[in-house]
Scaffold this motif. Structure first.
Motif, PDB file in Angstrom:
ATOM      1  N   SER A  49       0.842  -1.197   0.000  1.00  0.00           N
ATOM      2  CA  SER A  49       0.000   0.000   0.000  1.00  0.00           C
ATOM      3  C   SER A  49       0.874   1.243   0.000  1.00  0.00           C
ATOM      4  O   SER A  49       2.063   1.183   0.293  1.00  0.00           O
ATOM      5  N   GLY A  50       0.282   2.355  -0.332  1.00  0.00           N
ATOM      6  CA  GLY A  50       1.054   3.593  -0.358  1.00  0.00           C
ATOM      7  C   GLY A  50       0.196   4.758  -0.798  1.00  0.00           C
ATOM      8  O   GLY A  50      -1.034   4.675  -0.848  1.00  0.00           O
ATOM      9  N   THR A  51       0.866   5.855  -1.118  1.00  0.00           N
ATOM     10  CA  THR A  51       0.196   7.075  -1.517  1.00  0.00           C
ATOM     11  C   THR A  51       0.875   7.624  -2.753  1.00  0.00           C
ATOM     12  O   THR A  51       2.098   7.539  -2.892  1.00  0.00           O
ATOM     13  N   VAL A  52       0.066   8.193  -3.648  1.00  0.00           N
ATOM     14  CA  VAL A  52       0.608   8.800  -4.865  1.00  0.00           C
ATOM     15  C   VAL A  52       0.697  10.306  -4.641  1.00  0.00           C
ATOM     16  O   VAL A  52      -0.276  10.938  -4.239  1.00  0.00           O
ATOM     17  N   PHE A  53       1.882  10.858  -4.910  1.00  0.00           N
ATOM     18  CA  PHE A  53       2.108  12.293  -4.733  1.00  0.00           C
ATOM     19  C   PHE A  53       2.497  12.940  -6.044  1.00  0.00           C
ATOM     20  O   PHE A  53       3.135  12.323  -6.898  1.00  0.00           O
ATOM     21  N   ASP A  54       2.128  14.191  -6.180  1.00  0.00           N
ATOM     22  CA  ASP A  54       2.581  14.982  -7.319  1.00  0.00           C
ATOM     23  C   ASP A  54       4.037  15.362  -7.067  1.00  0.00           C
ATOM     24  O   ASP A  54       4.355  15.963  -6.042  1.00  0.00           O
ATOM     25  N   GLY A  55       4.902  14.983  -7.988  1.00  0.00           N
ATOM     26  CA  GLY A  55       6.335  15.174  -7.776  1.00  0.00           C
ATOM     27  C   GLY A  55       6.752  16.629  -7.618  1.00  0.00           C
ATOM     28  O   GLY A  55       7.695  16.938  -6.915  1.00  0.00           O
ATOM     29  N   ALA A  56       6.003  17.524  -8.251  1.00  0.00           N
ATOM     30  CA  ALA A  56       6.412  18.929  -8.183  1.00  0.00           C
ATOM     31  C   ALA A  56       5.818  19.624  -6.960  1.00  0.00           C
ATOM     32  O   ALA A  56       6.494  20.407  -6.293  1.00  0.00           O
ATOM     33  N   THR A  57       4.556  19.337  -6.628  1.00  0.00           N
ATOM     34  CA  THR A  57       3.913  20.067  -5.540  1.00  0.00           C
ATOM     35  C   THR A  57       3.944  19.304  -4.229  1.00  0.00           C
ATOM     36  O   THR A  57       3.727  19.874  -3.170  1.00  0.00           O
ATOM     37  N   GLY A  58       4.158  17.978  -4.299  1.00  0.00           N
ATOM     38  CA  GLY A  58       4.132  17.187  -3.082  1.00  0.00           C
ATOM     39  C   GLY A  58       2.734  16.877  -2.583  1.00  0.00           C
ATOM     40  O   GLY A  58       2.566  16.249  -1.542  1.00  0.00           O
ATOM     41  N   GLU A  59       1.693  17.264  -3.326  1.00  0.00           N
ATOM     42  CA  GLU A  59       0.316  17.020  -2.904  1.00  0.00           C
ATOM     43  C   GLU A  59      -0.124  15.616  -3.306  1.00  0.00           C
ATOM     44  O   GLU A  59       0.294  15.116  -4.358  1.00  0.00           O
ATOM     45  N   PRO A  60      -0.964  14.980  -2.501  1.00  0.00           N
ATOM     46  CA  PRO A  60      -1.489  13.666  -2.916  1.00  0.00           C
ATOM     47  C   PRO A  60      -2.380  13.824  -4.152  1.00  0.00           C
ATOM     48  O   PRO A  60      -3.005  14.855  -4.349  1.00  0.00           O
ATOM     49  N   VAL A  61      -2.398  12.801  -4.965  1.00  0.00           N
ATOM     50  CA  VAL A  61      -3.124  12.842  -6.241  1.00  0.00           C
ATOM     51  C   VAL A  61      -4.294  11.859  -6.189  1.00  0.00           C
ATOM     52  O   VAL A  61      -4.097  10.652  -6.003  1.00  0.00           O
ATOM     53  N   VAL A  62      -5.498  12.377  -6.357  1.00  0.00           N
ATOM     54  CA  VAL A  62      -6.691  11.523  -6.364  1.00  0.00           C
ATOM     55  C   VAL A  62      -6.924  11.028  -7.783  1.00  0.00           C
ATOM     56  O   VAL A  62      -6.460  11.620  -8.756  1.00  0.00           O
ATOM     57  N   ARG A 142       5.842   5.783  -1.086  1.00  0.00           N
ATOM     58  CA  ARG A 142       5.618   7.080  -1.719  1.00  0.00           C
ATOM     59  C   ARG A 142       5.805   6.904  -3.219  1.00  0.00           C
ATOM     60  O   ARG A 142       6.892   6.590  -3.667  1.00  0.00           O
ATOM     61  N   VAL A 143       4.740   7.066  -3.927  1.00  0.00           N
ATOM     62  CA  VAL A 143       4.798   6.891  -5.379  1.00  0.00           C
ATOM     63  C   VAL A 143       4.630   8.256  -6.019  1.00  0.00           C
ATOM     64  O   VAL A 143       3.720   8.999  -5.679  1.00  0.00           O
TER      65      VAL A 143
END
Lengths: 653, 620
Positions: A49-62, A142-143
């Motif tokens: 399991s994990g979370t997908v983040f936007d590489g530039a902003t660091g925000e999670p991506v839905v 962290r993806v």
């Protein structure tokens, strides 16, 4: 940056669970007469399991689509859903995974470049393998997924009217083997307001251009039924027609003089040296990159191609502006179809300095497909009917493909030529281009199977590729024929130039040695100008490659997972002229346990280094290698060897 | 709905020489004389027409090669050195709709220009700006949907979803925005598809569900060993289906957008979200040697913009006839099963269609294809609404048979000696299209039926008519095909060429008549004052309401030449209405309600076999 969190199940607990389950199940399912029935295996229990983040902003991506791929499984995966959409907090869970096994996790979302676990710095990094034990939960991954850059603007003509339905393209500046060059980037069409938007751009330096190819054919050329309708060609004089397509329509003649729109760079120049570059980072959105088309006087060029008749069949000459010589279709200022007697006429050419090219096929470097999965293509030079495009990623520069387009159709003689041409401000006649014959190569392939892998059967045949040693795209990538008998190879259509022999398509197999005329040619490229026919070349391939492994130790400054391991020859002369598929310069990612592995290096003397992953795209440049060589660990690799070399990361400033 | 109006004909706004004048010039001129000239200006379609620059004007006709030039800043074009001939002039400019000289509206046919020897004529062409639809797509979280394919479909597809369309597809950019331009006036529905790569089930868990799942996983790790490992609840499965503006996967609920020439319709934005997917499970039954030879195919009932399997998964039928379809978005589906009742032949490689009836479809790899026996069919319609459906039954039944004889209406001496090359065929309406991906086959699932050879006694028999509509036709050998044509296919008092065959019916005793006689209706269109009219349309349609259908062979339209002369060739014998219209939409005029409004003002004529009728028409 938080590392992985591992939640270990106590192995005793798992074992106890299994032991208890067996008698439980036996009570529930009385044996059906056959006393040999095995107790059913407990369902696989591993979780990632994990979370997908936007590489530039660091925000999670839905709403990202996460794809779990097994890289190494020891048990079958039953009833496992391997694709999941992230929730509002960017989270995903994959259950019922068998262990021990290794997985990779890739993620896509429309509007983003493909990401994944291991791609913390760039979407071109290799996916890092996740090692999963039986019943383990590897969580907290962290993806990263990256938002590409975009460039937009409006294309207008000199009267301010929008240019509708014309192609706009981004060219990417690249540095390859010590040279500055261009790779072709994505291409889009302007809409009815002249507006365009190019998406999916990886960070880099871009030049935006409106291609404009003046493609002329003799008026009596028959057009094939598909593609070309009658109003797609203009009559410029009694005997020639200018084919129009997705390029700007030429302005009407003034005082009987034909004008042309040259290919135009932002903001409004036809010379790439004067163009304004656009530097993009992830997520950058640059607007108002407008281009104004300006007509210029144009001239006619006539001449003759000297070559045997079958080399002239369907031959289209290309006139490439200075600076764009290594690009493919769409980069030309003009094309001309050569008549059967070798005569040609270029219509509507702006003055300038060019390279005149008479190719059998056209090759260029492409920056890989953008996030929108849609590559608009340039029109083909008339009257070509169909085209074949083959492409492959190059090893020397991540994110680039080498793409070859063939469009001449039928059997064409193996001749080609290139020459510089200065076009003055007046009509030019008497241009002569002499084509040179292509070389051929033939020989045998000797297969040396690894004695330590008796179960591995070699492929029935090996396709040998010729890799342009100095990275000249117009040499293409000649390969051996599919009709060859196993154990033999023949390669035709070799444009004069320098080449390495490679077998890139066969995982685990490399070229061990090359001999020709009794001399070892393993470390010297072939020069196709040496002899028109290079026969009796003996290529020995083997899969007994050295298996180099080791662990990267973390330090205060650099953690193992932020490194890559690079391997390059100890001998500095081998750092230059490596071709697009350098056999002796490779990098390896580091797994979640800090381990690395090289399985495709030929035997030889190497330097190894663990460096920061931020250098992934630039380490192959000679200047970089010269700086870091003295920090490298020297390793000698032998065929079938299994050396182990642990490394400490080196910080390169 | 367009109503025909017989009103004063409008002429183009720029000087046009009277049509009658051209008629005098047409004596035979030697081809070498090329002194005629056709020039003019291209005008915008505004209330105050302006010349349009940079338009590509093309001329075609006579013996010349097609030529094209660009208009200058005053919108002017010139074609010089033309021989006397009849020409068409077309004009094209990106973002405008293609225009033809003489066409009053975009999409309407134009009229030809008859140019005499040495004549210099100036004309005007009106060019209309294309309409545009623009908007942005968001997902259910309000985030832009990039890379989705958006198309504007002709709204007429709603009344006939089997129309195969190939409109231009536009892609949303990274802000989810799209712009479709260059549209001809009309009604449209907008559809967006966002198909991800890869295949297989996709799990969707929302935040609350995810919190619960992570919590239960944590508990499982932290406490004492659990003898029975917890089997987690199966997550919701979702898929991606085409979504229609204003945001529904059901095309019947889509909203129409009306566009006039040059309209700009922004804000056509909607939410493109996942749809819940479900499965259909059922059993095929019937008299076949092995259920695994049954071929299944599924067709979603929606406009066919992209012919793909779209993520639908399929398995079966197995030896018990059990089959399952998965990943189905909400909508109506038709499942068709077909098989042969004969014994199985050894497995043949894909493409070996010799002797079998499987032309046009490929059997799943490695499956034995039976080569003999009669064709059996089963069909069922299923509505999927996000819930799994079980127990669907597909009982295989014998296909229909069409048999009968051919008679020839013409001089026996004109017939070739060997009639065995004549073929009678029963053809699928809508084609036998399909898309397949592994074991999944999407499409009507019906193969073309091989044509039957005419027997020596002039009879024919065709078997294997499936549960769909067919037309009947003949293929005549080349030496007959120029003069003879199939005139009628009478069965039980009706002509199958007008009504089509509703499979899987069996029709015995069909009489096909092949005739060498041709009909013709010709004349001129005049005003009450006797002036010849060419800017109009002449239509003929059956006087029998039962034949009022788009695409009927009894509907025919024609444009008069610049001399007002029209010709309608080869209508089948019968009673017809003949009418003149000032405006005509090629499809809509054939709608029953349009014909209803035309009938009262029309002239009735009777066409017998081989008749050639002269009939002038008057525009009021």
């Amino acid at each position: 940056m938080p590392g992985l969190s591992r939640l270990w199940t106590s192995s005793c607990a798992v074992l106890a669970g299994v032991v208890l389950a067996v008698p439980l199940l036996a009570r529930q399912n009385p044996p059906q007469g056959d006393a040999q029935s095995k107790p059913p295996e407990p369902p696989a229990n591993g979780v990632i399991s994990g979370t997908v983040f936007d590489g530039a902003t660091g925000e999670p991506v839905v709403n990202a689509l996460v794809n779990l791929q097994p890289a190494l499984v020891t048990k079958p995966m039953t009833n496992v859903i391997t694709r999941a959409i992230t929730d509002e907090k960017g989270r995903f869970v994959f259950q019922n995974l068998p262990g021990p096994s290794e997985f990779t996790v890739a993620v896509t979302k429309s509007g983003y470049l493909g990401g994944g676990f291991g791609r913390e710095l760039a979407p071109t990094e290799a996916l890092r393998r996740i090692v999963l034990k039986d019943g383990e939960w590897v969580g907290g991954l962290r993806v990263t997924i990256w938002k590409p850059g975009a460039i937009s603007g409006v294309v207008r003509d000199e009267a301010g009217e929008p240019a509708v339905g014309v192609l706009v393209r981004a060219l990417l500046r690249i540095r390859l083997m010590g040279r500055d060059d261009f790779a072709a980037g994505p291409m889009v069409l302007t809409d009815d307001r002249g507006a365009y938007r190019i998406l999916g751009l990886a960070p880099g330096r871009y030049y935006v251009q409106v291609p404009s190819v003046q493609a002329s054919v003799p008026s009596d050329t028959k057009f094939p039924a598909l593609g070309q309708s009658l109003s797609d060609a203009l009559d410029v004089d009694e005997s020639h027609r200018l084919v129009i397509g997705r390029y700007p329509l030429p302005p009407p003649p003034v005082d009987g003089r034909q004008l042309a729109y040259p290919l135009m760079f932002h903001p409004s120049t036809s010379q790439v040296a004067e163009a304004t570059p656009i530097d993009l980072r992830y997520g950058d959105d640059r607007s108002a990159i407008d281009i104004t088309l300006r007509p210029v006087a144009s001239v006619r060029i006539t001449g003759l191609v000297e070559a045997p008749p079958d080399a002239l069949r369907q031959l289209t000459l290309r006139l490439l502006p200075a600076g764009l010589e290594s690009l493919g279709l769409g980069a030309e200022a003009a094309t001309a179809l050569v008549a059967p007697d070798g005569r040609f006429t270029f219509m509507n050419v702006p003055a300038g300095s060019y390279t005149l090219d008479a190719p059998v096929q056209v090759t260029e470097l492409l920056s890989q497909a953008s996030a929108t999965n849609f590559r608009r293509s340039v029109p083909m030079p008339p009257p070509a009917q169909g085209r074949g495009i083959s492409w492959d990623t190059v090893d020397i520069a991540p994110g680039l493909d080498l793409a070859t387009t063939t469009f001449r159709g039928g059997q064409v003689g193996e001749y080609s030529g290139r020459m510089p041409l200065i076009v003055p401000g007046a009509d030019l006649s008497g241009v002569v281009l002499r084509l040179r014959p292509h070389a051929t190569m033939s020989g045998r392939v000797i297969v040396e199977s690894d004695p330590a892998q008796p179960d591995v059967k070699p492929p029935t045949r090996f396709t040998i590729y010729l890799d342009a040693a100095r990275g000249e795209t117009h040499l293409g990538r000649p390969q051996s024929s599919f009709q060859d008998q196993p154990g033999e190879f023949t390669i035709t259509g070799i444009v004069p130039g320098q080449y390495w022999l490679r077998v890139p398509g066969y995982a685990g197999w490399v070229v061990k040695s090359v001999t020709w005329n009794g001399r070892d040619r393993t470390m010297t490229p072939f020069d196709a100008a040496e002899a028109p026919e290079m026969n009796d070349v003996v290529v020995t391939v083997t899969n007994a490659t050295p298996q180099l492994t080791g662990t990267v130790r973390a330090t205060e400054e650099l953690k193992a997972e932020n490194t890559i391991v690079i391997a390059f020859p100890f001998e500095a002369t081998l750092w230059r002229g490596t071709g697009f598929y350098p056999a002796r310069m490779k990098s390896a990612p580091v797994t979640t346990t800090g381990a690395y592995r090289f399985t495709a290096l030929p035997a030889g003397d190497y330097l190894l280094l663990a460096i920061d992953r931020t250098h992934a795209n630039t380490w192959r440049e000679t200047a970089f290698l010269e700086r870091v060589a003295r920090f490298g660990t020297r390793v000698r690799l032998e065929w079938s060897g299994k050396p182990v070399q642990d490394l400490t990361p080196v910080v390169v400033r | 709905m367009k109503r025909a109006r017989a009103v004063v004909v409008r002429f183009a706004a720029v000087a046009l020489l009277p049509i009658a004048l051209a008629a005098q010039q047409r004596d035979s001129a030697p081809a070498a004389v090329t002194t005629a000239e056709l020039s003019g200006v291209v005008w915008s379609a505004d209330a105050n027409p302006q010349p349009v620059r940079r338009v590509v004007v093309s001329i075609a006709g006579g013996s010349i090669n097609a030529r094209s030039v660009i208009t200058d800043d005053a919108g002017r074009f010139v074609f010089a050195k033309l021989p006397a001939a009849t020409y068409t002039l077309t004009a094209k400019k990106p973002s405008f709709l293609p225009a033809e000289f003489g066409s009053s509206k975009p999409g309407r046919p134009g009229s030809k220009i008859a140019l005499g020897v040495g004549e210099k004529r100036a004309v005007g062409i009106t060019i209309f700006k294309g309409a545009a639809i623009a908007g942005s797509l968001r997902d259910e979280n309000g985030q832009p949907v990039a890379g989705a394919s958006v198309t504007a479909l002709d709204a007429r597809v709603m009344r006939d979803p089997s129309m195969i369309l190939s409109p231009e597809a536009f892609t949303t950019d990274d802000r989810g925005e799209y712009r479709i331009y260059g549209l001809t006036p009309g009604d449209y529905i907008v559809v967006a598809t966002a198909l991800p790569d890869g295949s297989g089930d996709i799990a969707l868990r929302r935040e609350v569900e995810m919190d619960a799942l992570l919590a239960s996983l944590s508990q499982r790790q932290n406490r004492a060993p659990n003898p029975t490992p917890a089997v987690p609840a199966r997550p919701k499965l979702v898929g991606f289906a085409p979504i229609y503006y204003p945001g529904t996967p059901m095309f019947q609920d889509s909203a129409k957008i009306h566009l006039d020439a040059g309209d700009e319709r922004g804000g056509v934005s909607f939410v493109v979200s996942h749809v819940p997917v479900a499965s259909i499970e059922g059993v095929v039954t019937g008299n076949v040697p092995s259920m695994t030879t049954v071929m299944l195919s599924i067709t979603p009932e929606q406009p066919r913009v992209n012919i793909t399997t779209g993520g639908i998964t399929a398995s079966g039928p197995d030896a018990n006839g059990v089959f399952k379809y998965g990943n189905l978005a909400p909508g109506r589906y038709r499942i068709v099963a077909r098989a042969r009742s004969g014994p199985a032949a050894p497995a043949q490689p894909i493409g070996a269609g010799r002797g079998g009836g499987f032309a046009g479809a490929t059997p799943p790899p490695g499956v034995a294809v039976p080569a003999n026996g009669d064709m059996l069919y089963a069909t069922v319609d299923v509505d999927v609404r996000g819930q799994d459906i079980n127990g669907v039954s597909l009982p295989l039944q014998l296909g229909g048979t069409v048999s009968g004889k051919i008679v020839f209406d013409g001089p026996a001496a004109a017939l070739p000696d060997d009639l065995s090359s004549i073929r009678v065929s029963v053809n699928l309406v809508g084609g036998g299209w399909n898309a397949s991906n592994g074991t999944t086959r999407v499409g009507p699932g019906l193969s073309a039926i091989l044509p039957a050879q005419l027997k020596e006694d002039g009879t024919f028999e065709i078997k294997g008519v499936g549960p769909t509509r067919y037309t009947i036709g003949t293929t005549l050998p080349p030496d007959m095909a120029t003069g003879w044509r199939l005139r009628s296919a009478i069965f039980d008092g009706r002509d199958l060429l007008d009504t089509m065959i509703d499979g899987p019916a069996s029709l015995q005793g069909v009489t096909l008549t092949v005739s060498d006689k041709r009909t013709q209706i010709a004349g001129v269109v005049k005003t009450a004052a006797g002036q010849l009219v060419s800017d109009c349309y002449v239509v003929a349609f059956s006087a029998d309401r039962n034949n009022w259908r788009i695409g009927s062979r009894r509907n025919l339209s024609a444009r008069p030449t610049t001399e007002g002369r029209f010709t309608l060739m080869d209508l089948p014998p019968g009673e017809y209405h003949l009418a003149v219209l000032t405006d005509l939409d090629p499809l809509d005029w054939q709608l029953p309600e349009s014909l209803e409004s035309l009938a009262p003002a029309a002239i009735k004529i009777r066409l017998t076999e081989g008749a050639k009728i002269a009939q002038d028409l008057q525009i009021r």
